[in-house]
Design a protein around this motif. Structure first.
Motif, mmCIF file in Angstrom:
data_model
loop_
_atom_site.group_PDB
_atom_site.id
_atom_site.type_symbol
_atom_site.label_atom_id
_atom_site.label_comp_id
_atom_site.label_asym_id
_atom_site.label_seq_id
_atom_site.Cartn_x
_atom_site.Cartn_y
_atom_site.Cartn_z
ATOM 1 N N VAL A 56 0.769 -1.136 -0.140
ATOM 2 C CA VAL A 56 -0.010 -0.137 -0.002
ATOM 3 C C VAL A 56 0.913 1.186 0.041
ATOM 4 O O VAL A 56 0.530 2.299 -0.772
ATOM 5 C CB VAL A 56 -0.930 -0.135 1.240
ATOM 6 N N GLU A 57 1.927 1.016 0.715
ATOM 7 C CA GLU A 57 2.702 2.410 1.060
ATOM 8 C C GLU A 57 3.531 2.603 -0.509
ATOM 9 O O GLU A 57 3.822 3.833 -0.629
ATOM 10 C CB GLU A 57 3.934 2.316 1.825
ATOM 11 N N THR A 58 3.804 1.605 -1.047
ATOM 12 C CA THR A 58 4.450 1.958 -2.482
ATOM 13 C C THR A 58 3.561 1.858 -3.597
ATOM 14 O O THR A 58 4.005 1.892 -4.677
ATOM 15 C CB THR A 58 5.460 0.641 -2.524
ATOM 16 N N CYS A 59 2.261 1.832 -3.449
ATOM 17 C CA CYS A 59 1.326 1.771 -4.628
ATOM 18 C C CYS A 59 1.235 3.117 -5.348
ATOM 19 O O CYS A 59 1.302 4.030 -4.734
ATOM 20 C CB CYS A 59 -0.199 1.424 -3.962
ATOM 21 N N ARG A 60 1.321 2.905 -6.657
ATOM 22 C CA ARG A 60 1.215 4.143 -7.433
ATOM 23 C C ARG A 60 0.135 4.103 -8.627
ATOM 24 O O ARG A 60 0.297 4.685 -9.747
ATOM 25 C CB ARG A 60 2.411 4.369 -8.223
ATOM 26 N N GLN A 61 -0.662 3.192 -8.242
ATOM 27 C CA GLN A 61 -1.781 2.765 -9.253
ATOM 28 C C GLN A 61 -2.797 3.992 -9.484
ATOM 29 O O GLN A 61 -3.333 3.963 -10.655
ATOM 30 C CB GLN A 61 -2.576 1.582 -8.803
ATOM 31 N N CYS A 62 -2.724 4.689 -8.646
ATOM 32 C CA CYS A 62 -3.776 6.071 -8.782
ATOM 33 C C CYS A 62 -2.739 7.328 -8.435
ATOM 34 O O CYS A 62 -1.739 7.042 -7.900
ATOM 35 C CB CYS A 62 -5.197 6.072 -8.344
ATOM 36 N N ASP A 63 -3.570 8.569 -8.475
ATOM 37 C CA ASP A 63 -2.741 9.573 -8.061
ATOM 38 C C ASP A 63 -2.829 9.966 -6.573
ATOM 39 O O ASP A 63 -2.234 11.009 -6.212
ATOM 40 C CB ASP A 63 -3.193 10.743 -9.070
ATOM 41 N N LEU A 64 -3.651 9.341 -5.872
ATOM 42 C CA LEU A 64 -3.672 9.829 -4.622
ATOM 43 C C LEU A 64 -2.373 9.999 -3.855
ATOM 44 O O LEU A 64 -2.339 10.706 -2.701
ATOM 45 C CB LEU A 64 -4.708 8.980 -3.978
ATOM 46 N N TYR A 65 -1.420 9.019 -4.023
ATOM 47 C CA TYR A 65 -0.551 9.053 -3.254
ATOM 48 C C TYR A 65 0.503 10.319 -3.240
ATOM 49 O O TYR A 65 1.324 10.920 -2.465
ATOM 50 C CB TYR A 65 0.734 7.795 -3.840
ATOM 51 N N ARG A 66 0.028 11.034 -4.414
ATOM 52 C CA ARG A 66 0.736 12.492 -4.496
ATOM 53 C C ARG A 66 0.529 13.304 -3.532
ATOM 54 O O ARG A 66 0.898 14.215 -3.323
ATOM 55 C CB ARG A 66 0.612 12.981 -6.088
ATOM 56 N N THR A 67 -0.800 13.205 -3.185
ATOM 57 C CA THR A 67 -1.686 14.457 -2.216
ATOM 58 C C THR A 67 -1.720 14.078 -0.901
ATOM 59 O O THR A 67 -1.824 14.611 0.020
ATOM 60 C CB THR A 67 -2.795 14.867 -2.649
ATOM 61 N N ARG A 68 -1.612 12.640 -0.557
ATOM 62 C CA ARG A 68 -1.840 12.127 0.765
ATOM 63 C C ARG A 68 -0.575 12.599 1.625
ATOM 64 O O ARG A 68 0.339 12.479 1.099
ATOM 65 C CB ARG A 68 -2.106 10.640 0.766
ATOM 66 N N TYR A 69 -0.658 12.622 2.915
ATOM 67 C CA TYR A 69 0.435 12.546 3.816
ATOM 68 C C TYR A 69 0.954 11.217 4.094
ATOM 69 O O TYR A 69 2.121 11.074 3.778
ATOM 70 C CB TYR A 69 -0.081 13.262 5.110
ATOM 71 N N MET A 70 0.130 10.388 4.478
ATOM 72 C CA MET A 70 0.444 8.982 4.427
ATOM 73 C C MET A 70 -0.861 7.934 4.409
ATOM 74 O O MET A 70 -2.134 8.271 4.564
ATOM 75 C CB MET A 70 0.960 8.549 5.894
ATOM 76 N N PRO A 71 -0.602 6.798 4.104
ATOM 77 C CA PRO A 71 -1.787 5.873 3.814
ATOM 78 C C PRO A 71 -2.313 5.378 5.111
ATOM 79 O O PRO A 71 -1.568 5.371 6.164
ATOM 80 C CB PRO A 71 -1.433 4.631 2.973
ATOM 81 N N VAL A 72 -3.601 5.255 5.107
ATOM 82 C CA VAL A 72 -4.367 4.823 6.441
ATOM 83 C C VAL A 72 -4.751 3.434 6.024
ATOM 84 O O VAL A 72 -5.786 2.993 5.380
ATOM 85 C CB VAL A 72 -5.325 5.646 6.735
ATOM 86 N N PHE A 73 -4.007 2.274 6.631
ATOM 87 C CA PHE A 73 -4.109 1.019 6.281
ATOM 88 C C PHE A 73 -5.194 0.517 6.825
ATOM 89 O O PHE A 73 -6.239 -0.159 6.419
ATOM 90 C CB PHE A 73 -2.770 0.465 6.637
#
Ligand code: URA
Length: 233
Positions: A56-73
């Motif tokens: 999840v931390e390394t997922c780049r399948q959509c653009d949300l990783y660009r704007t989030r601070y950290m994933p909420v697992f």
């Protein structure tokens, strides 16, 4: 007024007052976890979830990783009888890495307590692991990309019942476009990976529309009956 009565009142539910009123745990609840523990410490104890977190931390399948601070697992005991699936992290969740913090989370706690569960007894995750910018609704393709993470969590958590909060959560879980009202409280519970899914209103909606709390209570009660009896009647 005791704690549970306060929560039922908060849920808009009138109850008979019992002389031994207090917290009445639902039967068969999972092991308690200390919520103050860092969410990721809990995951580190479980290799499969730890590996999933890395994905999840390394997922780049959509653009949300660009704007989030950290994933909420997700957070909670493993396994857990009851799993909660929300829509997506809020701004506060995004900062802390924990789902359902803040006012919406407090109402979720009230909903859980009204059926005899504390937050630390249930596993809480979201259909989307990353916060959409400006808290907009999740896009369908974002939900599609994130869905395999959620399914793997379900496989590992092995819940008996999943309580899906809001339209995006239940539609993503059941892979359907049916409306929330079609999916709530109608006929036998639908299943994902062999687990019964009960859909109800999202607590953020209930904060805006408190009149819907009594309807939501019916869904919660149904989830509780399924957990206790294996049937919702
Ligand atoms: N926080 C979450 O973690 N999920 C929601 O659906 C809303 C707030």
């Amino acid at each position: 007024m005791d704690t549970r009565s306060r929560y039922l009142q908060e849920m808009g539910i009138t109850q008979w007052v019992r002389r031994d009123a207090g917290f009445h745990p639902a039967p068969g609840i999972g092991a308690a976890q200390d919520l103050n523990t860092d969410a990721n410490d809990l995951i580190q104890n479980d290799q499969l979830l730890a590996d999933l977190l890395t994905q999840v931390e390394t997922c780049r399948q959509c653009d949300l990783y660009r704007t989030r601070y950290m994933p909420v697992f997700g957070v909670g005991p493993v396994p857990a009888n009851l799993m909660i699936v929300g829509e997506a992290p809020s701004a506060e969740d995004d900062r802390q890495g924990i789902p359902f913090v803040g006012r919406v989370g407090q109402l979720l706690d009230a909903m859980l307590l009204s059926i005899g569960f504390r937050r630390e007894d249930v596993y809480v995750a979201n259909a989307l692991k990353c916060r959409p910018p400006d808290d907009r609704d999740p896009f369908a393709e974002e939900l599609t990309h994130c869905n395999p993470f959620l399914l793997q969590q379900i496989e590992r958590i092995q819940p008996k019942v999943i309580l899906a909060l809001g339209k995006a959560a239940v539609q993503s879980l059941l892979d359907t476009n049916e409306s929330l009202d079609q999916l709530r409280n109608t006929g036998p519970a639908r299943e994902v990976a062999g687990v019964s899914v009960i859909a109800t209103y999202h607590p953020a909606y209930l904060l805006q529309s408190p009149g819907a709390k009594s309807e939501s209570w019916k869904d919660l009660y149904r989830a509780r009956q399924l957990l206790i009896n294996g049937s919702s009647s």
